[in-house]
Design a protein around this motif. Structure first.
Motif, PDB file in Angstrom:
ATOM      1  N   MET A  94       0.837  -1.207   0.000  1.00 35.20           N
ATOM      2  CA  MET A  94       0.000   0.000   0.000  1.00 35.20           C
ATOM      3  C   MET A  94       0.867   1.251   0.000  1.00 35.20           C
ATOM      4  SD  MET A  94      -3.423  -0.613   0.149  1.00 35.20           S
ATOM      5  CE  MET A  94      -4.435   0.204   1.376  1.00 35.20           C
ATOM      6  N   ASP A  95       1.955   1.243   0.760  1.00 37.31           N
ATOM      7  CA  ASP A  95       2.875   2.379   0.757  1.00 37.31           C
ATOM      8  C   ASP A  95       3.395   2.641  -0.644  1.00 37.31           C
ATOM      9  OD1 ASP A  95       2.592   2.781   3.441  1.00 37.31           O
ATOM     10  OD2 ASP A  95       4.496   1.848   4.004  1.00 37.31           O
ATOM     11  N   ARG A  96       3.783   1.570  -1.309  1.00 39.70           N
ATOM     12  CA  ARG A  96       4.330   1.680  -2.661  1.00 39.70           C
ATOM     13  C   ARG A  96       3.292   2.220  -3.638  1.00 39.70           C
ATOM     14  NH1 ARG A  96       6.273  -3.919  -4.316  1.00 39.70           N
ATOM     15  NH2 ARG A  96       4.103  -4.286  -4.962  1.00 39.70           N
ATOM     16  N   VAL A  97       2.077   1.707  -3.547  1.00 41.13           N
ATOM     17  CA  VAL A  97       1.006   2.131  -4.449  1.00 41.13           C
ATOM     18  C   VAL A  97       0.641   3.597  -4.229  1.00 41.13           C
ATOM     19  CG1 VAL A  97      -1.439   1.816  -4.996  1.00 41.13           C
ATOM     20  CG2 VAL A  97       0.053  -0.181  -4.732  1.00 41.13           C
ATOM     21  N   VAL A  98       0.465   3.967  -2.959  1.00 41.05           N
ATOM     22  CA  VAL A  98       0.071   5.340  -2.630  1.00 41.05           C
ATOM     23  C   VAL A  98       1.176   6.324  -2.987  1.00 41.05           C
ATOM     24  CG1 VAL A  98      -0.482   6.900  -0.727  1.00 41.05           C
ATOM     25  CG2 VAL A  98      -1.568   4.656  -0.847  1.00 41.05           C
ATOM     26  N   SER A  99       2.416   5.963  -2.693  1.00 46.31           N
ATOM     27  CA  SER A  99       3.541   6.836  -3.003  1.00 46.31           C
ATOM     28  C   SER A  99       3.665   7.058  -4.509  1.00 46.31           C
ATOM     29  CB  SER A  99       4.838   6.240  -2.451  1.00 46.31           C
ATOM     30  OG  SER A  99       5.957   7.025  -2.811  1.00 46.31           O
TER      31      SER A  99
END
Length: 274
Positions: free
Chosen positions: A35-40
């Motif tokens: 999720m961090d990767r996607v949102v970033s």
């Protein structure tokens, strides 16, 4: 992409479930690595084969559409990011997920124990079963795999699929060929290079519709239960929780039934196929 009313409503359901305040803060990282990767990045990369109608299919304009794509679109919308469909051969989807080049797989993928060792699954969001696509009456009239477990029959299945495993285990004496795509496999049956193709039932039905002069028959083989799920990388409980809650909300609100109605009961998409 123009939002339909049902797509907007589905997104609102996800907002109410997860908390609009938290979902709206797309710059705030979660405790989830994916999720961090996607949102970033501001982008959800979803792997899809584009060769399994009506779950996913390629149009004449080289655009991937289908029930899987609609579901992936709703997921990206609810996350507040754009959707990036990564089209690739079915057998390369799992390696791409494991390498991190895609964030999830939404591509008519059966949740099997072997695949579950390599990835986590959410679902099922759809259930199916195997069917045979053939021109031979001897195969069409068979009551099960034991009746066609013979060297006189040649079958074709998508390489790396559960269909390949079903024939290999259920009819080991028959000759088994593999194809890189479903389109290639269908063509082998049309041209008589294979006596039958084994695949998920919707794929076989669409093949009959698209080849009306080929004399094809789609026969349900009541030998498997195919739970179709979303594959995500291992080690991300937050993502699993988010997807599970979101999918549950869509099902309870009736949106998954709407997708099935759109892609199975009203095949207005058939003329768009490449």
């Amino acid at each position: 992409m123009k939002k339909t009313k049902w797509l907007f409503a589905a997104t609102m359901v996800a907002c109410l479930l997860a908390g609009c305040a938290e979902m709206g803060q797309t710059t705030k990282p979660s405790s989830s690595p994916v999720m961090d990767r996607v949102v970033s990045r501001g982008e959800l990369r979803v792997g899809v084969s584009g060769d399994m109608p009506p779950m996913n299919l390629l149009t004449k304009e080289d655009k991937v559409i289908g029930m899987d794509v609609d579901l992936a679109t709703m997921i990206a919308e609810a996350m507040g990011v754009r959707l990036s469909l990564q089209r690739m051969d079915f057998r390369t989807l799992m390696p791409a997920l494991e390498s991190g080049s895609i964030d999830m797989i939404v591509s008519n993928m059966t949740m099997t124990p072997d695949r579950n060792l390599k990835a986590a699954f959410v679902g099922p969001y759809f259930t199916s079963g195997k069917a045979l696509l053939t021109k031979k009456s001897s195969i069409a009239q068979a009551k099960g795999l034991p009746e066609i477990n013979s060297p006189q029959f040649t079958f074709v299945a998508l390489k790396g699929s559960t269909s390949e495993a079903v024939i290999g285990k259920g009819a080991p004496q028959a000759k088994l060929l593999t194809a890189g795509t479903q389109t290639e496999a269908i063509q082998m049956v049309v041209e008589g290079k294979s006596d039958a193709m084994i695949a998920d039932y919707p794929i076989c039905v669409v093949a009959v519709y698209r080849n009306p002069a080929a004399g094809l028959i789609s026969v349900v083989a009541p030998i498997t239960y195919e739970p179709i799920g979303i594959a995500v990388p291992k080690g991300d409980p937050h993502l699993l929780n988010w997807l599970g809650n979101f999918l549950h909300s869509l099902e309870k609100a009736g949106y998954m039934d709407g997708l099935k109605e759109k892609w199975f009961a009203q095949p207005t998409w058939l003329p768009q196929m490449k």
